[in-house]
Design an enzyme around this catalytic site. Structure first.
Site, PDB file in Angstrom:
ATOM      1  N   ASN A  35      -2.277 -73.840  42.415  1.00  0.00           N
ATOM      2  CA  ASN A  35      -2.699 -72.866  43.425  1.00  0.00           C
ATOM      3  C   ASN A  35      -2.881 -73.655  44.717  1.00  0.00           C
ATOM      4  OD1 ASN A  35      -3.902 -71.016  45.066  1.00  0.00           O
ATOM      5  ND2 ASN A  35      -5.789 -70.789  43.851  1.00  0.00           N
ATOM      6  N   TRP A  36      -1.863 -73.555  45.572  1.00  0.00           N
ATOM      7  CA  TRP A  36      -1.874 -74.375  46.788  1.00  0.00           C
ATOM      8  C   TRP A  36      -2.890 -73.869  47.811  1.00  0.00           C
ATOM      9  CZ3 TRP A  36       3.803 -75.932  48.481  1.00  0.00           C
ATOM     10  CH2 TRP A  36       4.411 -76.634  47.426  1.00  0.00           C
ATOM     11  N   LYS A  37      -3.383 -72.644  47.615  1.00  0.00           N
ATOM     12  CA  LYS A  37      -4.330 -72.020  48.569  1.00  0.00           C
ATOM     13  C   LYS A  37      -3.712 -72.033  49.981  1.00  0.00           C
ATOM     14  CE  LYS A  37      -8.072 -73.079  45.487  1.00  0.00           C
ATOM     15  NZ  LYS A  37      -9.495 -73.306  45.298  1.00  0.00           N
ATOM     16  N   HIS A  87      -8.444 -64.009  42.366  1.00  0.00           N
ATOM     17  CA  HIS A  87      -9.086 -65.329  42.522  1.00  0.00           C
ATOM     18  C   HIS A  87     -10.456 -65.115  43.169  1.00  0.00           C
ATOM     19  CE1 HIS A  87      -9.889 -69.411  43.898  1.00  0.00           C
ATOM     20  NE2 HIS A  87      -9.018 -69.803  42.985  1.00  0.00           N
ATOM     21  N   GLU A 108     -11.862 -66.578  45.465  1.00  0.00           N
ATOM     22  CA  GLU A 108     -11.851 -66.626  46.938  1.00  0.00           C
ATOM     23  C   GLU A 108     -11.415 -65.276  47.510  1.00  0.00           C
ATOM     24  OE1 GLU A 108      -9.490 -70.181  47.211  1.00  0.00           O
ATOM     25  OE2 GLU A 108     -11.177 -71.333  46.413  1.00  0.00           O
ATOM     26  N   GLU A 134     -11.938 -69.193  35.620  1.00  0.00           N
ATOM     27  CA  GLU A 134     -12.312 -70.129  36.675  1.00  0.00           C
ATOM     28  C   GLU A 134     -13.783 -69.938  37.021  1.00  0.00           C
ATOM     29  OE1 GLU A 134      -8.529 -71.402  39.001  1.00  0.00           O
ATOM     30  OE2 GLU A 134      -9.656 -69.928  40.132  1.00  0.00           O
ATOM     31  N   GLY A 187     -13.521 -75.995  43.904  1.00  0.00           N
ATOM     32  CA  GLY A 187     -13.643 -76.710  45.174  1.00  0.00           C
ATOM     33  C   GLY A 187     -14.930 -77.523  45.272  1.00  0.00           C
ATOM     34  N   SER A 201     -11.259 -77.216  39.379  1.00  0.00           N
ATOM     35  CA  SER A 201     -11.287 -78.684  39.470  1.00  0.00           C
ATOM     36  C   SER A 201     -10.689 -79.359  38.244  1.00  0.00           C
ATOM     37  CB  SER A 201     -12.712 -79.185  39.739  1.00  0.00           C
ATOM     38  OG  SER A 201     -13.196 -78.605  40.934  1.00  0.00           O
ATOM     39  N   GLY A 215      -6.201 -76.402  41.542  1.00  0.00           N
ATOM     40  CA  GLY A 215      -6.382 -76.341  42.996  1.00  0.00           C
ATOM     41  C   GLY A 215      -5.901 -77.629  43.654  1.00  0.00           C
ATOM     42  N   GLY A 216      -6.848 -78.404  44.178  1.00  0.00           N
ATOM     43  CA  GLY A 216      -6.535 -79.598  44.980  1.00  0.00           C
ATOM     44  C   GLY A 216      -5.541 -80.551  44.336  1.00  0.00           C
TER      45      GLY A 216
END
Ligand code: 3PY
Length: 248
Positions: free
Chosen positions: A10-12, A95, A97, A167, A173, A213, A234-235
């Protein structure tokens, strides 16, 4: 039953189109693994260049969001037919977010799940609890309620193709990760809920990811759990580490 693993990035809101193409090239050899479905869920503006860049590789393209109407006066939105035409196969829905920052509720999320299936897209449906709900020990009820609402009117045949991502919001994050046992507890609970709402055959087929994470250091332990069929990353999906997760 053996479920095929699915590792999705998930590149966001990261990577310009040219940076996206460079990242695809950087990861190309690192993410090779024919036993796993590898998906890059990318910002809308990156979809077309990424779809072009992954041609001939084992990578599938996903979107991070869409709207439930095919076309019309919805400034700023992108539709399912647009995604399909651009080569998208998966779409992240619900998601945290989107729920927290953009106010998406379970009614809209349910409409999105049904619209995605009707349009030939595979939803990656996210659920998860806040730290307050985890501390209050009401997280199980919360997740059961989210999934029950989000799947209202969705058929067993559709759920067999669905991907659910658990999640925990407190692990998104933050660098915090649920322990493998905490993640497995909830993923197992989701599978039992699917058996209750549908039947055991459906529960055996639905793929459940852990997200929050997940990284190269913890992926192998999380992925060794019976009810964890993959990860929504994510990251770490923006780094060479993503290849280590795919091959964990
Ligand atoms: C994270 O790992 O931060 C995510 O939100 C993945 O979707």
């Amino acid at each position: 039953m053996a479920r095929r693993r699915i590792i999705a990035g998930n590149w966001k809101m990261n990577k310009t189109p040219s940076e996206a193409v460079a990242l695809v090239a950087e990861l190309k050899d690192l993410v090779k693994n024919d036993a796993v479905d590898v998906v890059y869920c990318v910002p809308a503006i990156d979809i077309v260049p990424v779809a072009e860049a992954v041609k001939g590789t084992n990578v599938h393209v996903g979107a991070e969001n869409f709207y439930i109407v095919d076309n019309g006066a919805f400034t700023g939105e992108i539709s399912a037919p647009m995604l399909k035409d651009a080569g998208v196969e998966y779409v992240i829905i619900g998601h945290s977010e989107r729920r927290d920052i953009f106010g998406e509720n379970d009614i809209l999320i349910n409409q999105k799940v049904k619209k995605a299936f009707a349009s030939g897209l595979t939803p990656i449906l996210c659920c998860g609890e806040s730290l307050a709900l985890r501390k209050a020990d009401t997280y199980k009820e919360w997740i059961e309620r989210q999934i029950t609402w989000d799947l209202d009117g969705v058929t067993a045949d559709q759920v067999k193709k669905l991907v659910i991502a658990y999640e925990p919001i407190w692990a998104i994050g933050t660098g915090e990760t649920a322990t493998a046992d905490q993640a497995e507890e909830v993923c197992g609970l989701i599978r039992k809920l699917i058996a209750k709402l549908y039947d055991q055959a459906t529960a055996d087929e639905v793929r459940i990811q852990y997200g929050g994470s997940m990284n190269a250091g913890n992926a192998a332990e999380l992925l060794s759990k019976e009810n964890i069929d993959g990860g929504l990353i994510g990251g770490a999906s923006l780094k060479p580490d993503f290849g280590k997760i795919v091959n964990a």
